[in-house]
Motif scaffolding. Structure first.
Motif, PDB file in Angstrom:
ATOM      1  N   THR A   1       0.853  -1.194   0.000  1.00 35.87           N
ATOM      2  CA  THR A   1       0.000   0.000   0.000  1.00 35.87           C
ATOM      3  C   THR A   1       0.885   1.240   0.000  1.00 35.87           C
ATOM      4  OG1 THR A   1      -1.760  -1.121   1.190  1.00 35.87           O
ATOM      5  CG2 THR A   1      -1.797   1.274   1.259  1.00 35.87           C
ATOM      6  N   ILE A   2       0.587   2.119  -0.942  1.00 41.64           N
ATOM      7  CA  ILE A   2       1.286   3.402  -1.014  1.00 41.64           C
ATOM      8  C   ILE A   2       0.330   4.462  -0.499  1.00 41.64           C
ATOM      9  CG2 ILE A   2       2.213   5.120  -2.627  1.00 41.64           C
ATOM     10  CD1 ILE A   2       2.910   2.547  -4.371  1.00 41.64           C
ATOM     11  N   VAL A   3       0.799   5.272   0.438  1.00 42.58           N
ATOM     12  CA  VAL A   3      -0.043   6.322   1.002  1.00 42.58           C
ATOM     13  C   VAL A   3       0.524   7.674   0.560  1.00 42.58           C
ATOM     14  CG1 VAL A   3      -1.073   7.279   3.111  1.00 42.58           C
ATOM     15  CG2 VAL A   3      -0.485   4.829   3.001  1.00 42.58           C
ATOM     16  N   VAL A   4      -0.302   8.432  -0.165  1.00 42.82           N
ATOM     17  CA  VAL A   4       0.126   9.753  -0.615  1.00 42.82           C
ATOM     18  C   VAL A   4      -0.633  10.799   0.192  1.00 42.82           C
ATOM     19  CG1 VAL A   4       0.525  11.244  -2.621  1.00 42.82           C
ATOM     20  CG2 VAL A   4       0.305   8.766  -2.945  1.00 42.82           C
ATOM     21  N   GLY A   5       0.113  11.569   0.970  1.00 37.00           N
ATOM     22  CA  GLY A   5      -0.502  12.672   1.717  1.00 37.00           C
ATOM     23  C   GLY A   5      -0.464  13.902   0.819  1.00 37.00           C
ATOM     24  N   VAL A   6      -1.625  14.409   0.441  1.00 34.88           N
ATOM     25  CA  VAL A   6      -1.632  15.470  -0.584  1.00 34.88           C
ATOM     26  C   VAL A   6      -1.761  16.873  -0.001  1.00 34.88           C
ATOM     27  CG1 VAL A   6      -2.533  13.973  -2.402  1.00 34.88           C
ATOM     28  CG2 VAL A   6      -4.136  15.219  -0.925  1.00 34.88           C
ATOM     29  N   TRP A   7      -2.055  16.996   1.296  1.00 36.28           N
ATOM     30  CA  TRP A   7      -2.454  18.324   1.796  1.00 36.28           C
ATOM     31  C   TRP A   7      -1.318  19.308   1.929  1.00 36.28           C
ATOM     32  CZ3 TRP A   7      -3.634  19.212   7.618  1.00 36.28           C
ATOM     33  CH2 TRP A   7      -2.947  18.324   8.431  1.00 36.28           C
ATOM     34  N   MET A   8      -0.065  18.847   1.971  1.00 37.21           N
ATOM     35  CA  MET A   8       1.057  19.781   2.080  1.00 37.21           C
ATOM     36  C   MET A   8       1.735  20.029   0.725  1.00 37.21           C
ATOM     37  SD  MET A   8       1.182  21.011   5.065  1.00 37.21           S
ATOM     38  CE  MET A   8      -0.408  20.788   5.903  1.00 37.21           C
ATOM     39  N   LEU A   9       1.153  19.490  -0.350  1.00 35.33           N
ATOM     40  CA  LEU A   9       1.722  19.751  -1.682  1.00 35.33           C
ATOM     41  C   LEU A   9       1.531  21.217  -2.053  1.00 35.33           C
ATOM     42  CD1 LEU A   9       0.383  16.611  -3.613  1.00 35.33           C
ATOM     43  CD2 LEU A   9       2.752  17.041  -2.896  1.00 35.33           C
ATOM     44  N   GLN A  10       2.507  21.768  -2.748  1.00 33.50           N
ATOM     45  CA  GLN A  10       2.382  23.124  -3.288  1.00 33.50           C
ATOM     46  C   GLN A  10       1.670  23.024  -4.637  1.00 33.50           C
ATOM     47  OE1 GLN A  10       3.695  25.757  -1.551  1.00 33.50           O
ATOM     48  NE2 GLN A  10       4.618  24.471   0.033  1.00 33.50           N
ATOM     49  N   PRO A  11       1.098  24.148  -5.098  1.00 30.79           N
ATOM     50  CA  PRO A  11       0.371  24.102  -6.373  1.00 30.79           C
ATOM     51  C   PRO A  11       1.228  23.492  -7.487  1.00 30.79           C
ATOM     52  CG  PRO A  11       0.044  26.230  -5.303  1.00 30.79           C
ATOM     53  CD  PRO A  11       1.039  25.480  -4.468  1.00 30.79           C
ATOM     54  N   GLY A  12       0.654  22.556  -8.207  1.00 29.61           N
ATOM     55  CA  GLY A  12       1.342  21.931  -9.343  1.00 29.61           C
ATOM     56  C   GLY A  12       2.155  20.700  -8.987  1.00 29.61           C
ATOM     57  N   GLU A  13       2.435  20.509  -7.708  1.00 29.44           N
ATOM     58  CA  GLU A  13       3.296  19.378  -7.335  1.00 29.44           C
ATOM     59  C   GLU A  13       2.589  18.027  -7.476  1.00 29.44           C
ATOM     60  OE1 GLU A  13       6.535  21.405  -4.274  1.00 29.44           O
ATOM     61  OE2 GLU A  13       4.836  20.337  -3.399  1.00 29.44           O
ATOM     62  N   ASP A  14       1.249  18.031  -7.427  1.00 29.78           N
ATOM     63  CA  ASP A  14       0.544  16.745  -7.583  1.00 29.78           C
ATOM     64  C   ASP A  14       0.884  16.103  -8.934  1.00 29.78           C
ATOM     65  OD1 ASP A  14      -0.914  18.558  -9.075  1.00 29.78           O
ATOM     66  OD2 ASP A  14      -2.721  18.417  -7.863  1.00 29.78           O
ATOM     67  N   THR A  15       1.051  16.936  -9.953  1.00 31.35           N
ATOM     68  CA  THR A  15       1.373  16.419 -11.290  1.00 31.35           C
ATOM     69  C   THR A  15       2.753  15.763 -11.304  1.00 31.35           C
ATOM     70  OG1 THR A  15       0.322  18.470 -11.972  1.00 31.35           O
ATOM     71  CG2 THR A  15       1.229  17.099 -13.713  1.00 31.35           C
ATOM     72  N   ILE A  16       3.688  16.375 -10.594  1.00 30.70           N
ATOM     73  CA  ILE A  16       5.055  15.824 -10.530  1.00 30.70           C
ATOM     74  C   ILE A  16       5.047  14.488  -9.781  1.00 30.70           C
ATOM     75  CG2 ILE A  16       7.420  16.272  -9.758  1.00 30.70           C
ATOM     76  CD1 ILE A  16       6.721  19.297  -9.853  1.00 30.70           C
ATOM     77  N   VAL A  17       4.312  14.447  -8.664  1.00 30.33           N
ATOM     78  CA  VAL A  17       4.213  13.211  -7.874  1.00 30.33           C
ATOM     79  C   VAL A  17       3.577  12.119  -8.720  1.00 30.33           C
ATOM     80  CG1 VAL A  17       3.136  12.145  -5.846  1.00 30.33           C
ATOM     81  CG2 VAL A  17       4.123  14.442  -5.665  1.00 30.33           C
ATOM     82  N   ALA A  18       2.514  12.461  -9.434  1.00 27.90           N
ATOM     83  CA  ALA A  18       1.787  11.483 -10.251  1.00 27.90           C
ATOM     84  C   ALA A  18       2.707  10.882 -11.312  1.00 27.90           C
ATOM     85  CB  ALA A  18       0.587  12.150 -10.907  1.00 27.90           C
ATOM     86  N   LYS A  19       3.464  11.743 -11.972  1.00 26.78           N
ATOM     87  CA  LYS A  19       4.329  11.303 -13.068  1.00 26.78           C
ATOM     88  C   LYS A  19       5.404  10.350 -12.544  1.00 26.78           C
ATOM     89  CE  LYS A  19       7.202  13.412 -16.670  1.00 26.78           C
ATOM     90  NZ  LYS A  19       8.581  13.397 -16.152  1.00 26.78           N
ATOM     91  N   ARG A  20       6.012  10.732 -11.437  1.00 28.34           N
ATOM     92  CA  ARG A  20       7.098   9.926 -10.879  1.00 28.34           C
ATOM     93  C   ARG A  20       6.574   8.604 -10.311  1.00 28.34           C
ATOM     94  NH1 ARG A  20      11.732   7.721 -11.191  1.00 28.34           N
ATOM     95  NH2 ARG A  20      12.820   7.391  -9.216  1.00 28.34           N
ATOM     96  N   LEU A  21       5.428   8.640  -9.646  1.00 25.74           N
ATOM     97  CA  LEU A  21       4.865   7.414  -9.072  1.00 25.74           C
ATOM     98  C   LEU A  21       4.537   6.425 -10.191  1.00 25.74           C
ATOM     99  CD1 LEU A  21       3.929   5.891  -6.558  1.00 25.74           C
ATOM    100  CD2 LEU A  21       1.712   7.040  -6.742  1.00 25.74           C
ATOM    101  N   ARG A  22       3.978   6.953 -11.279  1.00 25.60           N
ATOM    102  CA  ARG A  22       3.655   6.098 -12.415  1.00 25.60           C
ATOM    103  C   ARG A  22       4.932   5.445 -12.956  1.00 25.60           C
ATOM    104  NH1 ARG A  22      -0.282   5.141 -16.062  1.00 25.60           N
ATOM    105  NH2 ARG A  22       0.580   4.123 -17.913  1.00 25.60           N
ATOM    106  N   GLU A  23       5.981   6.245 -13.099  1.00 27.97           N
ATOM    107  CA  GLU A  23       7.259   5.769 -13.620  1.00 27.97           C
ATOM    108  C   GLU A  23       7.798   4.621 -12.770  1.00 27.97           C
ATOM    109  OE1 GLU A  23       9.508   9.463 -15.200  1.00 27.97           O
ATOM    110  OE2 GLU A  23      10.665   8.723 -13.477  1.00 27.97           O
TER     111      GLU A  23
END
Ligand SMILES: *Cc1c(COP(=O)(O)O)cnc(C)c1O
Length: 420
Positions: A391-413
């Motif tokens: 199980t991977i747990v992603v805490g999203v509430w402290m992300l800065q604007p736009g960082e969700d896209t970076i996290v998504a791309k890297r996690l997919r990779e």
């Protein structure tokens, strides 16, 4: 000195001086405006020291430096840092302001929730008596020293209370609780996000039958915003919140809220008073102002809007990984602590051959560095969160604007590289 109208002052950005009750004519508007801005280019000390910051997809964890401060909090701190004040005046004024905004009798800015636990306990043990303040924690003769707690509420912050020379009396059932009170009982302690058989209401009711104060540790338990007054209004005599978690104030701050005489006693045990248990828990003027500004910021937020924003971030990340073999995604909100949407990503390790821990490590050492929630691939890192090897747990509430896209791309990779 030329008198400035209120409007001119406001236009010139001197709201801070106005709000703090400073005599306006003492600070010409121009000077205040100059104070608000620094003319020095900031040196990037992280770069200079070789410490690489990361994208926070974890949450408000202490060792990950918890949260970052909103711009208005940073600006208030920068302005406050430029003028000396009497620390006790600032502590008193900030306490009165916070008590009013947070609908309780009294408040104190501390150097963290852990410090608030020390000072609140010291308040109950010493009741502000000078000799007792000197005596704790080693000379407990004649002092009440038993703190009742549910066994399931014994936790990583026990030491904060023990710093005051107390010992714990553990109970499990309401009946045991009712029978645990003695003439040495000094406090009843509650861990707000803990599990246990005894409800908050019963905890307060029984303690008060015995005229014993009760403390609720709600350090990580905003949002919802209303929790800032829910527990004092429920009858808890002392409540603490961390300043650097959901409130997004300076990491080294906390709130101690509660009954006036206990807050006064806590203050006497605190810095800047020397020879007290709290002298090492100093809060500076910048931090005091920072926490007040953070509370103002937090009270201007909206629970539903915050939740919607976090859900959108989680959804955007989920969409980028959900077509990978066996991947399942789910949005999860812990019940009490860290009560915000988290993204859970699970998968079958027969098809995606990597453990959660390995995923976390790869994200951490990549460029940019990304920190996933520490529950990833292991045991729950905080109350109410799930975990598990895949199980991977992603805490999203402290992300800065736009960082969700970076996290998504890297996690997919990372997941795709391990997929069969
Ligand atoms: C984080 C936390 C604390 C300590 O808070 P600080 O502000 O870092 O001192 C205490 N109790 C609980 C339950 C916490 O989660």
């Amino acid at each position: 000195m030329r008198r400035v109208s209120r409007r001119t002052l406001l236009r010139n950005g001197a709201q801070a001086a106005l709000a703090s009750g400073v005599v306006l004519s003492q600070i010409p508007a121009l000077e205040t405006r100059a104070l608000a801005k620094s003319s020095f280019p900031a040196v990037d000390y992280y770069a200079k020291l070789g410490v690489t910051p990361f994208i926070n997809a974890a949450g408000t964890y202490t060792t990950l430096s918890a949260s970052t401060m909103p711009d208005e909090v940073q600006a208030a701190i920068a302005l406050a840092s430029r003028r000396p004040v009497h620390l006790n005046e600032l502590l008193d004024a900030s306490g009165a302001y916070l008590a009013k905004r947070l609908r309780c009798e009294a408040a104190l800015v501390t150097s963290g929730a852990a410090a608030a636990l020390v000072l609140g306990t010291a308040a109950c043990v010493t009741l502000g008596n000078e000799q007792s303040i000197l005596a704790i924690p080693t000379d407990m003769a004649g002092l009440k020293n038993e703190v009742i707690v549910q066994k399931s509420h014994r936790y990583d912050y026990d030491h904060a209370l023990r710093n005051c020379g107390i010992r714990f009396v553990d109970v499990e059932t309401l009946e045991e609780y009712e029978q645990a009170f003695t003439d040495r009982t000094v406090m009843a302690h509650f861990f707000n996000a803990g599990e246990g058989k005894i409800s908050r209401e019963d905890w307060v009711r029984v303690a008060h039958q015995h005229k014993v104060p009760c403390f609720n540790d709600a350090a990580a338990d905003v949002p919802p915003i209303s929790n800032l007054w829910n527990y004092t209004q429920m009858g808890f005599d002392l409540v603490t919140f961390s300043g650097g978690k959901g409130l997004r104030g300076p990491q080294c701050t906390g709130l101690l809220l509660g009954r006036k005489e206990l807050i006064e006693a806590a203050k006497k045990n605190n810095s800047p008073n020397s020879n007290t248990v709290g002298r090492g828990m100093k809060v500076a003027k910048e931090e005091i102002v920072g926490l007040v500004a953070a509370v103002d910021w937090f009270l201007s937020q909206d629970d539903a809007a915050m939740e919607a924003e976090y859900r959108q971030r989680a959804d955007r990340i989920a969409k980028r990984v959900s077509d990978l073999p066996t991947v399942q995604t789910q949005i999860f909100i812990p019940e009490v602590a860290n009560h915000v949407p988290h993204l859970l990503v699970s998968y079958d390790q027969n098809r995606i051959k990597i453990t959660g821990r390995e995923v976390m490590h790869k994200m951490r050492v990549g460029t940019p560095r990304i920190e996933l929630n520490p529950s990833t691939g292991g045991a729950p890192a905080s109350a109410g969160l799930p975990g598990g090897p895949s199980t991977i747990v992603v805490g999203v509430w402290m992300l800065q604007p736009g960082e969700d896209t970076i996290v998504a791309k890297r996690l997919r990779e990372v997941l795709q590289e391990a997929a069969e």
